[in-house]
Design an enzyme around this catalytic site. Structure first.
Site, PDB file in Angstrom:
ATOM      1  N   ARG A  58       0.821  -1.213   0.000  1.00  0.00           N
ATOM      2  CA  ARG A  58       0.000   0.000   0.000  1.00  0.00           C
ATOM      3  C   ARG A  58       0.851   1.258   0.000  1.00  0.00           C
ATOM      4  O   ARG A  58       0.531   2.250  -0.649  1.00  0.00           O
ATOM      5  CB  ARG A  58      -0.920  -0.007   1.225  1.00  0.00           C
ATOM      6  CG  ARG A  58      -2.047  -1.009   1.125  1.00  0.00           C
ATOM      7  CD  ARG A  58      -2.876  -0.995   2.393  1.00  0.00           C
ATOM      8  NE  ARG A  58      -3.972  -1.946   2.323  1.00  0.00           N
ATOM      9  CZ  ARG A  58      -4.707  -2.318   3.355  1.00  0.00           C
ATOM     10  NH1 ARG A  58      -4.454  -1.821   4.557  1.00  0.00           N
ATOM     11  NH2 ARG A  58      -5.691  -3.189   3.206  1.00  0.00           N
ATOM     12  N   LYS A 118      -7.055 -17.803   3.731  1.00  0.00           N
ATOM     13  CA  LYS A 118      -8.110 -18.725   4.144  1.00  0.00           C
ATOM     14  C   LYS A 118      -9.501 -18.187   3.827  1.00  0.00           C
ATOM     15  O   LYS A 118     -10.420 -18.961   3.555  1.00  0.00           O
ATOM     16  CB  LYS A 118      -7.998 -19.036   5.636  1.00  0.00           C
ATOM     17  CG  LYS A 118      -8.035 -17.817   6.529  1.00  0.00           C
ATOM     18  CD  LYS A 118      -7.784 -18.167   7.973  1.00  0.00           C
ATOM     19  CE  LYS A 118      -7.741 -16.900   8.837  1.00  0.00           C
ATOM     20  NZ  LYS A 118      -6.519 -16.104   8.560  1.00  0.00           N
ATOM     21  N   ILE A 149       2.711 -25.437  10.226  1.00  0.00           N
ATOM     22  CA  ILE A 149       2.506 -26.879  10.397  1.00  0.00           C
ATOM     23  C   ILE A 149       2.197 -27.500   9.043  1.00  0.00           C
ATOM     24  O   ILE A 149       1.238 -27.095   8.376  1.00  0.00           O
ATOM     25  CB  ILE A 149       1.339 -27.162  11.364  1.00  0.00           C
ATOM     26  CG1 ILE A 149       1.597 -26.522  12.727  1.00  0.00           C
ATOM     27  CG2 ILE A 149       1.126 -28.659  11.522  1.00  0.00           C
ATOM     28  CD1 ILE A 149       0.431 -26.647  13.689  1.00  0.00           C
ATOM     29  N   GLY A 200       0.013  -9.047  22.223  1.00  0.00           N
ATOM     30  CA  GLY A 200      -0.020  -9.052  20.759  1.00  0.00           C
ATOM     31  C   GLY A 200      -0.548 -10.331  20.153  1.00  0.00           C
ATOM     32  O   GLY A 200      -0.423 -10.543  18.948  1.00  0.00           O
ATOM     33  N   GLU A 203      -6.021  -9.419  18.110  1.00  0.00           N
ATOM     34  CA  GLU A 203      -6.200  -8.161  17.407  1.00  0.00           C
ATOM     35  C   GLU A 203      -7.004  -7.191  18.270  1.00  0.00           C
ATOM     36  O   GLU A 203      -7.641  -7.579  19.254  1.00  0.00           O
ATOM     37  CB  GLU A 203      -6.952  -8.411  16.091  1.00  0.00           C
ATOM     38  CG  GLU A 203      -6.280  -9.397  15.156  1.00  0.00           C
ATOM     39  CD  GLU A 203      -5.045  -8.820  14.493  1.00  0.00           C
ATOM     40  OE1 GLU A 203      -4.873  -7.578  14.524  1.00  0.00           O
ATOM     41  OE2 GLU A 203      -4.248  -9.600  13.956  1.00  0.00           O
ATOM     42  N   ASP A 214     -12.484 -17.539  12.173  1.00  0.00           N
ATOM     43  CA  ASP A 214     -11.147 -17.849  11.649  1.00  0.00           C
ATOM     44  C   ASP A 214     -10.929 -19.356  11.597  1.00  0.00           C
ATOM     45  O   ASP A 214     -10.489 -19.903  10.580  1.00  0.00           O
ATOM     46  CB  ASP A 214     -10.086 -17.191  12.534  1.00  0.00           C
ATOM     47  CG  ASP A 214      -8.674 -17.580  12.146  1.00  0.00           C
ATOM     48  OD1 ASP A 214      -8.129 -16.978  11.219  1.00  0.00           O
ATOM     49  OD2 ASP A 214      -8.128 -18.516  12.779  1.00  0.00           O
ATOM     50  N   LYS A 218     -10.519 -22.175   8.230  1.00  0.00           N
ATOM     51  CA  LYS A 218      -9.443 -23.161   8.124  1.00  0.00           C
ATOM     52  C   LYS A 218     -10.006 -24.576   8.070  1.00  0.00           C
ATOM     53  O   LYS A 218      -9.510 -25.434   7.314  1.00  0.00           O
ATOM     54  CB  LYS A 218      -8.485 -23.008   9.307  1.00  0.00           C
ATOM     55  CG  LYS A 218      -7.764 -21.671   9.327  1.00  0.00           C
ATOM     56  CD  LYS A 218      -7.030 -21.447  10.637  1.00  0.00           C
ATOM     57  CE  LYS A 218      -6.353 -20.087  10.673  1.00  0.00           C
ATOM     58  NZ  LYS A 218      -5.722 -19.809  11.982  1.00  0.00           N
ATOM     59  N   GLY A 315       2.483 -16.515  12.855  1.00  0.00           N
ATOM     60  CA  GLY A 315       3.769 -15.835  13.001  1.00  0.00           C
ATOM     61  C   GLY A 315       4.519 -15.810  11.688  1.00  0.00           C
ATOM     62  O   GLY A 315       4.379 -16.705  10.853  1.00  0.00           O
TER      63      GLY A 315
END
Length: 443
Positions: A58, A118, A149, A200, A203, A214, A218, A315
């Site tokens: 952006r 996703k 993973i 952290g 959100e 979420d 998945k 991460g």
């Protein structure tokens, strides 16, 4: 006279696979770093040199930890997708728009595609995969589920000769951290969520995690691959963890359970059920020991039996490594002229089992008046709806008592009717908890 010695010919310069990346946030920056720091090793594994040529962001003026020439940066993602020099488009911007359109256009232009998205894959995967299939290009998405993973490739390839019966796992790190803190410290949901925000792990708006959306996205991807039948996010029953109380966690401990937000999909004959719900898991089950922000996927297959995949589900480094792994696979295919398996969904849509018919056990807590005959009245409601009681425990005496009940397996519709009947009993003041029980011998 000795035989003439032969020497290998000098290796030709390896081919170059040119990559364009959409987005350079935490995962994008890690992907770029891995490609650059391990360029020589990756080239040896891939059979080609992989070069990051263009990146769309952006704000091109923002300083980023990526060593690229200034000319490589653009604020127009379509410029990357339409660049004839780009072989592979890596989409890491997230969300549905404009990612969906960018993925489709990249595939239609003959570019191989890697995505960690996703949202798009769980809702519009058919459209993107069809575009890739029609153009004869690869679409790989290992990083879309459980970060670093490796689970998509084992389901598609390693278990291709087997029949997967169930996929069950912890695929959201935020909720697992919250439930872990509630389990370890006795904290309330609100306190544990505040800690997750401070560190952290959550959100500013954690609703997609806390409400189960979420994890549902998945799970839709995992179920599609595991059962070879397309499952979309709207097929997944979703329930979050906001209603889990510290008292529920403590009671679960007393009974030998941990509470986890489980994403579970099962195949029964030709029907598939998929759900994301908080559930009590026996402390002896491998998923019960998955703590903090770690993710794990537990697979039950007819021939291979029980398999578990554990690791960091999010991460930059972990997810970036999964993205690079997909790029390497595409580079190998370009070198050999091969192709990777796509969704493997030979059934266009899965036959979704009605929610009311899903077989389940429940843990139920009732606040009741403390007087003779209450237990008989409660048991009568369970019996009328065909739900058998496995165990019952009474806590508290005086004006108000609590009944903690665990049921045997029955269909969810019968449980729902039972709960409605209990709510109408004059001896039941309120239903405090109804939590599913999973991972036991029964279910």
């Amino acid at each position: 006279m000795s035989a003439a010695r032969s020497f290998p010919r000098p290796l030709e310069a390896p081919p170059i696979v040119r990559v364009g990346m959409l987005g350079c946030g935490v995962v994008g920056a890690a992907t770029a770093r891995i490609l650059q720091d391990h360029a020589e090793d990756i080239a040896q594994r891939a059979g080609a040199a992989i070069e990051l040529r263009r990146v769309a962001v952006r704000d091109v003026t923002k300083v980023r930890p990526v060593a690229l020439d200034r000319s490589a940066w653009t604020d127009d993602p379509y410029a990357v997708v339409r660049d004839p020099e780009i072989d592979v488009v890596v989409e890491l911007i997230g969300g549905v728009d404009p990612a969906r359109d960018l993925l489709v256009e990249a595939a239609r232009r003959g570019k191989h595609v890697v995505s960690a998205n996703k949202e798009v894959l769980s809702s519009f995967g058919r459209e993107v995969m069809s575009a890739a299939e029609e153009s004869g290009v690869d679409l790989l998405f290992e990083a879309s589920v459980a970060g670093g993973i490796p689970i998509i490739r084992p389901l598609k390839e390693s278990l291709a000769g087997d029949r997967v019966r169930r996929v069950m796992g912890i695929v959201n790190g935020t909720t697992n951290f919250v439930l872990t803190r509630m389990s370890e410290t006795g904290a309330s949901f609100e306190t544990a969520l505040a800690e997750a925000r401070r560190l952290g792990y959550a959100e500013a708006d954690p609703s997609a995690d806390i409400e189960g959306r979420d994890a549902a996205a998945k799970l839709a991807i995992l179920a599609s691959i595991a059962f070879n039948a397309r499952v979309v996010i709207d097929d997944v029953v979703q329930e979050g963890i906001a209603g889990i109380r510290a008292e529920d966690v403590a009671a679960a401990h007393d009974l030998g359970y941990e509470i986890k937000l489980l994403a579970a999909a099962e195949r029964d004959g030709e029907q598939v059920s998929a759900r994301v719900q908080p559930a009590m898991v026996p402390q002896t089950h491998p998923l019960a020991s998955v703590r903090g922000v770690f993710n794990a996927v537990f697979v039950e297959a007819e021939e291979a039996g029980e398999l578990m995949f554990l690791g960091r589900g999010a991460g930059g480094p972990a997810t970036g490594a999964a993205v690079v792994g997909d790029i390497v696979e595409i580079a190998r295919n370009l070198a050999s002229g091969g192709r990777s398996a796509g969704c493997t969904c030979y059934l266009d849509r899965a036959r979704i089992e009605p929610r009311a018919r899903t077989r389940m056990r429940f843990y139920v807590v009732l606040a009741v008046v403390d007087r003779p005959g209450v237990l008989a009245s409660v048991a009568g409601v369970f019996a009328r709806h065909g739900v058998s009681i496995a165990s019952v425990r009474q806590e508290g005496f005086g004006v108000e008592a609590r009944l903690a009940i665990i049921t045997h397996v029955s269909d969810e519709g019968s449980h729902t009717a039972t709960f409605a009947g209990l709510a109408r009993l004059d001896v039941v003041k309120r239903i405090e908890s109804t939590i599913r029980v999973m991972g036991t011998d029964e279910g």
